[in-house]
Scaffold this motif. Structure first.
Motif, PDB file in Angstrom:
ATOM      1  N   TYR A   7      26.353 -28.596 -31.062  1.00  0.00           N
ATOM      2  CA  TYR A   7      25.197 -28.516 -31.936  1.00  0.00           C
ATOM      3  C   TYR A   7      24.538 -29.875 -32.104  1.00  0.00           C
ATOM      4  N   ASP A   9      20.542 -31.161 -33.856  1.00  0.00           N
ATOM      5  CA  ASP A   9      19.440 -30.622 -34.652  1.00  0.00           C
ATOM      6  C   ASP A   9      18.157 -30.570 -33.820  1.00  0.00           C
ATOM      7  N   ARG A  14      20.203 -25.476 -31.108  1.00  0.00           N
ATOM      8  CA  ARG A  14      20.294 -24.148 -31.718  1.00  0.00           C
ATOM      9  C   ARG A  14      20.418 -23.060 -30.651  1.00  0.00           C
ATOM     10  N   ASN A  35      29.807 -30.478 -34.020  1.00  0.00           N
ATOM     11  CA  ASN A  35      28.662 -31.045 -34.724  1.00  0.00           C
ATOM     12  C   ASN A  35      28.401 -32.449 -34.181  1.00  0.00           C
ATOM     13  N   GLU A  37      25.751 -34.194 -34.844  1.00  0.00           N
ATOM     14  CA  GLU A  37      24.932 -34.940 -35.795  1.00  0.00           C
ATOM     15  C   GLU A  37      25.835 -35.797 -36.669  1.00  0.00           C
ATOM     16  N   LEU A  41      27.159 -30.181 -41.615  1.00  0.00           N
ATOM     17  CA  LEU A  41      26.334 -29.110 -41.066  1.00  0.00           C
ATOM     18  C   LEU A  41      26.362 -27.913 -42.002  1.00  0.00           C
ATOM     19  N   THR A  42      25.197 -27.295 -42.234  1.00  0.00           N
ATOM     20  CA  THR A  42      25.117 -26.127 -43.103  1.00  0.00           C
ATOM     21  C   THR A  42      24.769 -24.882 -42.287  1.00  0.00           C
ATOM     22  N   GLN A  45      21.116 -24.834 -41.142  1.00  0.00           N
ATOM     23  CA  GLN A  45      20.797 -25.631 -39.967  1.00  0.00           C
ATOM     24  C   GLN A  45      21.167 -24.885 -38.684  1.00  0.00           C
ATOM     25  N   LEU A  46      22.291 -24.189 -38.722  1.00  0.00           N
ATOM     26  CA  LEU A  46      22.726 -23.425 -37.552  1.00  0.00           C
ATOM     27  C   LEU A  46      21.840 -22.213 -37.300  1.00  0.00           C
ATOM     28  N   ILE A  62      33.479 -25.026 -37.687  1.00  0.00           N
ATOM     29  CA  ILE A  62      32.653 -26.200 -37.402  1.00  0.00           C
ATOM     30  C   ILE A  62      33.553 -27.422 -37.345  1.00  0.00           C
TER      31      ILE A  62
END
Length: 125
Positions: A7, A9, A14, A35, A37, A41-42, A45-46, A62
């Motif tokens: 993942y 952003d 995505r 993740n 980033e 991560l929420t 966002q996914l 995650i």
């Protein structure tokens, strides 16, 4: 075994999550999300509802960014080894030749160095 989706952003990040979910559902595996980033991560966002996925039998976990591994490619390759990953799904985006030269390519390293199959996906235009 598990499917590992990378993942970031971005639309391609995505797209990797969506395809990873499809592959995990098809093979009845769990989905690990690497993740890439810096921050946490929420679900928003996914773009997925983790509770709904659990109801459909696709466990999602995650993997938070680690403090010990600073390179995204190393993080993904290390996760592959630690979690018995059967497939890595990553998003690709078009980059200029100069961009590739200056920044390197995380995707290229993963494609070359991974021990399991790697599925590269693009975001829809």
């Amino acid at each position: 075994m598990a499917i590992l989706a990378c993942y970031s952003d971005t639309e391609s990040g995505r797209a990797a999550i969506r395809r990873g979910l499809a592959e995990a559902h098809k093979s009845q595996d769990s989905l690990l999300v690497a993740n890439l980033e810096k921050g946490p991560l929420t679900d928003d966002q996914l773009g997925i509802d983790l509770d709904t996925l659990m109801d459909f039998g696709v466990p999602v976990r995650i993997l938070p960014p680690t403090q010990t591994v600073h390179d995204a490619a190393d993080f993904v390759l290390q996760a592959e080894q630690e979690h018995a990953v059967s497939l890595i799904v990553l998003g690709l985006r078009k980059r200029s030749r100069v961009g590739k030269l200056l920044m390197g390519s995380i995707a290229q390293r993963i494609l070359i160095e991974a021990d399991c199959p790697v599925l590269a996906v693009k975001a829809k235009d």
